[in-house]
Scaffold this motif. Structure first.
Motif, PDB file in Angstrom:
ATOM      1  N   SER A   1      26.636  24.894  17.074  1.00 17.77           N
ATOM      2  CA  SER A   1      25.517  25.645  17.657  1.00 17.77           C
ATOM      3  C   SER A   1      25.975  26.950  18.289  1.00 17.77           C
ATOM      4  O   SER A   1      25.154  27.770  18.686  1.00 17.77           O
ATOM      5  CB  SER A   1      24.847  24.787  18.731  1.00 17.77           C
TER       6      SER A   1
ATOM      7  N   GLU B   1      27.591  26.981  21.090  1.00 15.04           N
ATOM      8  CA  GLU B   1      27.894  26.646  22.483  1.00 15.04           C
ATOM      9  C   GLU B   1      29.323  26.140  22.618  1.00 15.04           C
ATOM     10  O   GLU B   1      29.936  25.706  21.642  1.00 15.04           O
ATOM     11  CB  GLU B   1      26.924  25.564  22.975  1.00 15.04           C
ATOM     12  N   LYS B   2      29.828  26.198  23.856  1.00 13.23           N
ATOM     13  CA  LYS B   2      31.178  25.698  24.105  1.00 13.23           C
ATOM     14  C   LYS B   2      31.108  24.402  24.894  1.00 13.23           C
ATOM     15  O   LYS B   2      30.251  24.264  25.775  1.00 13.23           O
ATOM     16  CB  LYS B   2      31.980  26.729  24.898  1.00 13.23           C
ATOM     17  N   LEU B   3      32.008  23.494  24.585  1.00 11.09           N
ATOM     18  CA  LEU B   3      32.028  22.219  25.301  1.00 11.09           C
ATOM     19  C   LEU B   3      33.467  21.847  25.648  1.00 11.09           C
ATOM     20  O   LEU B   3      34.358  21.871  24.810  1.00 11.09           O
ATOM     21  CB  LEU B   3      31.396  21.115  24.438  1.00 11.09           C
TER      22      LEU B   3
ATOM     23  N   ASN C   1      21.491  18.159  29.501  1.00  6.87           N
ATOM     24  CA  ASN C   1      22.273  19.407  29.506  1.00  6.87           C
ATOM     25  C   ASN C   1      23.420  19.349  28.512  1.00  6.87           C
ATOM     26  O   ASN C   1      24.111  20.341  28.295  1.00  6.87           O
ATOM     27  CB  ASN C   1      22.823  19.686  30.910  1.00  6.87           C
TER      28      ASN C   1
ATOM     29  N   PRO D   1      25.119  19.688  25.139  1.00  6.20           N
ATOM     30  CA  PRO D   1      24.689  20.516  24.013  1.00  6.20           C
ATOM     31  C   PRO D   1      24.410  19.677  22.772  1.00  6.20           C
ATOM     32  O   PRO D   1      24.950  18.592  22.614  1.00  6.20           O
ATOM     33  CB  PRO D   1      25.889  21.445  23.779  1.00  6.20           C
TER      34      PRO D   1
END
Lengths: 375, 203
Positions: free
Chosen positions: A27, A29-31, A123, A125
């Motif tokens: 996506s 996003e960073k995780l 929250n 992702p």
């Protein structure tokens, strides 16, 4: 030294992706940080060339084989992994990890978010099958393995196998996707959506923020009940339960009278004790969104031409019917890969990949022997 | 699971094996228990081999011999292969059992540079006598089934196949006729039980 399967085994943990090395997700996003729970069975040889990655299905975990201290039942694929079995721990080093997004030791929506020290809940992702596999690759790196001998798994495990094939085929010698599909059909998405809606309709779900109160157990168990219907065939259900009635009948009109009702209730109840409702939402969504070739004919050219493939389907599987599995075979054909496909006669429906041990073992054992010998 | 049967060297295999160049790519349509491909892998070092077979038990035998195989029928699934993706496509005693042999043969010639086809000869003298004199559907060494249990759904003679090749503009490169274990030199349409043709598309 690694303890052999069929004996006592224990779950280990690997954490990576600390700031600023977070995992970049599909996506964008960073995780991080990310912890993966994993188990290993057998011994990694000196040339580090005998490692096989086992990928679990929707609600599976890292505990694929052997016994945990005090447990009465072994890991979920113990019939296939161990001394002399299909994945022979005398020959191979077997790794199985809980998927990213899961709730059985790996980072998922029930894990604490580093920023708030509260569970991520919604929250967390959105994750995809590709992200699960990217995380597994980090684990493989950590274990010092440059090339896997094979990746194998059924159902959602099979989707991860496909992602190893499409996305990481330079790090793998062979793949064994079982009872799986290149992408979900509308029917598969529909069943998953009913499960998700059951969870979200539970008053306790509370938009995913239920970790300090009562969890949405009724919704989650209902989702599991729907799932179990799709895992069996009409024939295996008829054989297992028929129209037999349960012994205890209570006064309430809509008590589960039939054995099949009791079975589903039992399965639902047993499930809520070990699974997180939000994980169920995230993981089923990851499966629904997976589409590695997006309608294009193949991603040929991206796949290592030396990759060997063993594809297995089961005749009575109506959740992942053989015609879907054949789409995988088609891609392999078009890509010129050395491929074997077998459609095993079975009455167990989708569950067959966990139950038809003899046929599956025969195919996998001989296939791995060939891959090992580089034939 | 017991399916480690020993490899059996059928009489026609020798001709097929000798006519396949080393290092070739071979597709065996209706590969049975995988014996021929296993022999080819061993004796001709074929670099790519693939079988297609409908019988599940035979699949297990193939896998035990290290033969890669697709479980499926020949009437579907051949169109996934690109033109000339194999050097040889083998149809040994199978195309008389498919629903549309014409299409399967055309596909074999599209997928392979050459096709090697073997089939039981319906005009063999024993068969002729059984039909003409005894008035019974023939049962011979190469057509061993009774009318009610035969997997064969198309019956042809060696002469029929020559006619077919002419009609379809197919080049016959080599033939081999067999009666029991011996090659037949004279009047093959009368004396042979099996016909094997190496064919290619006219260019």
């Amino acid at each position: 030294m690694v303890k052999p399967a069929s004996g006592k085994v224990e779950t280990k943990y690997y954490t990576f992706g600390q700031d600023p090395h977070e995992l970049v997700l599909e996506s964008g996003e960073k995780l991080g940080p990310i912890t993966l729970a994993y188990e290993t069975y057998g011994i990694l040889n000196n040339s580090r060339s005998n490692a096989i990655l086992i990928l679990h299905a929707l609600t599976g975990d890292a505990h694929a084989a052997g016994f945990h201290d005090g447990d009465k039942s072994p890991g979920w694929w113990d019939d296939m992994i161990g001394h002399g079995k299909a994945f022979d721990t005398d020959k191979y080093f077997i790794i199985c990890s809980n998927v990213l997004g899961g709730c059985q030791g790996s980072t998922g929506p029930s894990s604490l978010a580093p920023s708030s020290s509260q569970p991520y809940a919604l929250n967390f992702p959105l994750i995809g099958i590709r992200d699960m596999v990217n995380a597994q690759e980090q684990l493989i790196d950590h274990l010092g393995i440059s090339h896997l001998l094979a990746a194998a798994g059924g159902s959602m495990g099979g989707m991860q196998v496909l992602e190893w094939m499409f996305g990481h085929s330079n790090r793998i010698k062979s793949v064994i996707p079982i009872s799986t599909a290149l992408r979900h059909s509308p029917q598969q998405i529909a069943f998953n959506e009913v499960g998700r809606q059951a969870i979200m309709a539970d008053i306790h779900w509370n938009n995913g923020s239920y970790y300090t109160g009562n969890p949405p157990d009724r919704g989650l168990s209902l989702a599991r009940m729907v799932g179990h219907i799709t895992y069996m065939s009409d024939r295996s259900m008829a054989e297992k339960f028929g129209r037999r009635l349960k012994d205890e009948r209570k006064a309430f009109k809509f008590t589960g009278d039939f054995e099949v009702e009791g079975y589903l209730h039992h399965r639902g109840k047993a499930f809520v004790g070990r699974f997180d409702a939000n994980s169920y939402l995230y993981i089923t969504k990851a499966m629904d969104l997976y589409d590695p070739i997006q309608g294009k004919k193949t991603r040929a050219g991206l796949i290592n031409p030396d990759l060997k493939v063993l594809v297995i389907a089961f005749k009575s599987d109506w959740l992942y019917p053989p015609y879907q599995t054949q789409d995988i075979v088609r891609v392999c054909k078009q890509s010129g890969l050395d491929t074997t496909y077998c459609e095993i006669e079975s009455e167990y429906g989708h569950d067959a990949f966990l139950l038809e041990i003899e046929e599956e073992s025969h195919l996998i054992k001989h296939f791995l022997e060939r891959v090992k010998d580089g034939d | 699971m017991k399916s480690n049967t020993p490899i059996v060297y059928n009489p026609e295999y020798k001709f097929i094996v000798n006519n396949i160049e080393k290092g070739s790519r071979v597709l065996d349509l209706g590969c049975g228990n995988g014996d021929l491909l296993a022999i080819l892998k061993k004796e001709r070092n074929i670099i790519q081999s693939q079988g297609i077979e409908i019988n599940e038990k035979a699949i297990y035998e193939c896998v035990a011999k290290g033969v890669s195989v697709f479980h499926g029928d020949l009437d579907t699934g051949l169109d996934d292969y690109a033109d000339n993706s194999f050097d040889y496509v083998i149809l040994n005693q199978t195309f008389q059992q498919v629903k549309k042999p014409d299409i399967v043969l055309q596909e074999a010639l599209r997928i392979g540079r050459k096709a090697i086809v073997g089939f039981p000869n319906f005009a063999n003298i024993t068969a002729r006598l059984q039909l003409a004199i005894r008035g019974r559907a023939p049962i011979t060494k190469s057509l061993p089934y009774e009318w009610f249990n035969t997997p064969n759904i198309h019956f042809l003679s060696i002469a029929d196949f020559w006619d077919y090749c002419k009609k379809r503009d197919i080049t016959v490169e080599k033939t081999f006729y067999l009666a029991k274990a011996k090659p037949v030199k004279y009047l093959p349409n009368l004396f042979s039980l099996l016909g094997i043709f190496i064919i290619s598309n006219k260019t």
